[in-house]
Design a protein around this motif. Structure first.
Motif, PDB file in Angstrom:
ATOM      1  N   GLY A 140       6.306 -10.465  -7.847  1.00 17.24           N
ATOM      2  CA  GLY A 140       7.664 -10.804  -8.729  1.00 17.24           C
ATOM      3  C   GLY A 140       8.447 -11.917  -7.796  1.00 17.24           C
ATOM      4  N   ALA A 141       7.954 -13.243  -8.239  1.00 15.26           N
ATOM      5  CA  ALA A 141       8.796 -14.351  -7.416  1.00 15.26           C
ATOM      6  C   ALA A 141       9.906 -14.817  -8.227  1.00 15.26           C
ATOM      7  CB  ALA A 141       7.732 -15.709  -7.475  1.00 15.26           C
ATOM      8  N   GLY A 142      10.097 -14.624  -9.554  1.00 12.36           N
ATOM      9  CA  GLY A 142      11.402 -14.838 -10.035  1.00 12.36           C
ATOM     10  C   GLY A 142      12.260 -13.670 -10.060  1.00 12.36           C
ATOM     11  N   SER A 163       0.647 -12.965  -5.232  1.00 14.72           N
ATOM     12  CA  SER A 163       0.310 -11.648  -5.345  1.00 14.72           C
ATOM     13  C   SER A 163       0.620 -11.661  -6.882  1.00 14.72           C
ATOM     14  CB  SER A 163       1.481 -10.852  -4.622  1.00 14.72           C
ATOM     15  OG  SER A 163       1.146  -9.365  -4.881  1.00 14.72           O
ATOM     16  N   VAL A 164       1.040 -10.193  -7.179  1.00 17.24           N
ATOM     17  CA  VAL A 164       1.102  -9.890  -8.742  1.00 17.24           C
ATOM     18  C   VAL A 164       2.644 -10.390  -9.356  1.00 17.24           C
ATOM     19  CG1 VAL A 164       1.032  -7.987 -10.354  1.00 17.24           C
ATOM     20  CG2 VAL A 164      -0.560  -7.939  -8.293  1.00 17.24           C
ATOM     21  N   GLY A 165       2.510 -10.804 -10.473  1.00 15.30           N
ATOM     22  CA  GLY A 165       3.876 -11.035 -11.310  1.00 15.30           C
ATOM     23  C   GLY A 165       4.354 -12.305 -10.863  1.00 15.30           C
ATOM     24  N   ASP A 191      -3.996 -13.700  -7.806  1.00 16.02           N
ATOM     25  CA  ASP A 191      -3.916 -12.074  -8.438  1.00 16.02           C
ATOM     26  C   ASP A 191      -3.671 -12.202  -9.755  1.00 16.02           C
ATOM     27  OD1 ASP A 191      -3.867  -9.206  -8.154  1.00 16.02           O
ATOM     28  OD2 ASP A 191      -3.368  -9.394  -6.239  1.00 16.02           O
ATOM     29  N   ALA A 192      -2.937 -11.095 -10.210  1.00 21.52           N
ATOM     30  CA  ALA A 192      -2.896 -11.018 -12.006  1.00 21.52           C
ATOM     31  C   ALA A 192      -1.604 -11.037 -12.226  1.00 21.52           C
ATOM     32  CB  ALA A 192      -3.446  -9.459 -12.029  1.00 21.52           C
ATOM     33  N   GLY A 193      -1.317 -11.241 -13.340  1.00 19.72           N
ATOM     34  CA  GLY A 193       0.052 -11.212 -14.057  1.00 19.72           C
ATOM     35  C   GLY A 193       0.681 -12.436 -14.008  1.00 19.72           C
ATOM     36  N   GLY A 194       0.337 -13.620 -14.322  1.00 20.31           N
ATOM     37  CA  GLY A 194       1.142 -14.980 -14.067  1.00 20.31           C
ATOM     38  C   GLY A 194       2.496 -14.825 -14.647  1.00 20.31           C
ATOM     39  N   GLY A 195       2.915 -14.422 -15.782  1.00 17.08           N
ATOM     40  CA  GLY A 195       4.091 -14.270 -16.316  1.00 17.08           C
ATOM     41  C   GLY A 195       4.663 -12.975 -16.025  1.00 17.08           C
ATOM     42  N   ILE A 196       3.976 -12.058 -16.346  1.00 16.94           N
ATOM     43  CA  ILE A 196       4.591 -10.580 -16.065  1.00 16.94           C
ATOM     44  C   ILE A 196       3.865  -9.691 -15.601  1.00 16.94           C
ATOM     45  CG2 ILE A 196       6.010  -8.808 -17.158  1.00 16.94           C
ATOM     46  CD1 ILE A 196       6.991 -10.581 -19.381  1.00 16.94           C
TER      47      ILE A 196
END
Length: 282
Positions: A140-142, A163-165, A191-196
């Motif tokens: 969750g970078a954002g 990582s993810v998200g 990893d997975a979930g580029g946007g969310i």
């Protein structure tokens, strides 16, 4: 960017105190954070004040960019750092017509996400764009949401993690609602979930999920667990480099539903597994 409010003849410490004098009614504390040279310090202080009070409303200056250049001084988890204080109360940030909170792209800026909402915390963002968060080895970078998140007429843009998200991580037990919001240009580079990445309850209404990229599943969204619902929005131009759900990937055992939502230009496909997402033409 709007012009900077100049506080001639007042010391930095005094200006901080003046900007944070609350206007209190029966329901909530209200604080205005001007587009001044010390606006990041003022914003951090306003969030800390709202957390301490249990609730608070913070107004940001119109068209101002609040650019974070360092990790929040109160950060206690260096492996998963934030640029702003963790949200533990009921905190609302608003701007009219809009404002941006970002991680600075200047050389030497450390990696950190913008917001973490802790369990029991609630963050509402109205007309706010969150962008340029960057993490290594954390999700969750954002925004990383462990509580309740509401984003209305906002943006989650150009955030990146390995990582993810890339843009948003919504964990198990958390609730995130996106109304008339754009989630775009975010990346999960390994990893997975580029946007969310969703494991809780996600509702996206009149929202655009576009131009996000994941190395693995779910360029736009990876639904790891829980339930995600899209209504009256669009999922366009997202990419999964592994070929599993350029737009959306639904992990078996989770549920994604799309109502009156358009899917187009996602690479190499819109949704996976085949037929898993009602309303999505693969």
């Amino acid at each position: 960017m709007t012009s900077v409010l100049r506080l001639s003849g007042i010391s930095a410490a005094a200006s901080l105190c003046l900007a944070l004098v609350p206007v209190t009614d029966a329901q909530a504390q209200s604080t205005f954070v001007p587009c001044s040279s010390n606006r990041v310090a003022l914003l951090r202080a306003a969030i800390n004040s709202a957390n301490a009070a249990g609730q608070g409303s913070i107004a940001l200056a119109s068209n101002c960019t609040y650019s974070l250049t360092d990790v929040d001084p109160s950060e206690s988890q260096p492996s998963s750092p934030d640029g702003l204080p963790e949200i533990t109360g009921d905190v609302t940030l608003s701007a009219a017509p809009g404002a941006t909170i970002e991680r600075s792209m200047a050389t030497g800026t450390p990696n950190f996400r913008i917001f973490t909402v802790e369990m029991g915390g609630k963050l509402s963002l109205n007309n706010i764009t969150v962008r340029n968060g960057k993490l290594v080895g954390a999700m969750g970078a954002g925004i990383s949401n462990h509580g309740t998140l509401n984003v209305r007429v906002g943006g989650i843009r150009n955030n990146e993690t390995n990582s993810v998200g890339g843009g948003l991580e919504n964990v198990a037990g958390a609730t995130a609602t996106l109304d008339m919001t754009t989630v775009s240009g975010n990346k999960s580079t390994a990893d997975a979930g580029g946007g969310i990445a969703n494991s809780g309850t996600l509702r996206a209404n009149y929202t655009m999920l576009s131009g996000n990229t994941a190395q693995l599943q779910g360029g736009g969204l990876v639904n790891l667990a829980g339930q995600a619902t899209f209504a009256f929005g669009s999922v366009t131009g997202n990419t999964s480099n592994s070929g599993l759900g350029g737009g959306i990937y639904e992990q078996p055992g989770s549920m994604v539903t799309a109502y009156f939502t358009s899917f187009s230009g996602n690479m190499p496909n819109n949704c996976r597994p085949m037929g898993a997402v009602p309303g999505c033409a693969n």
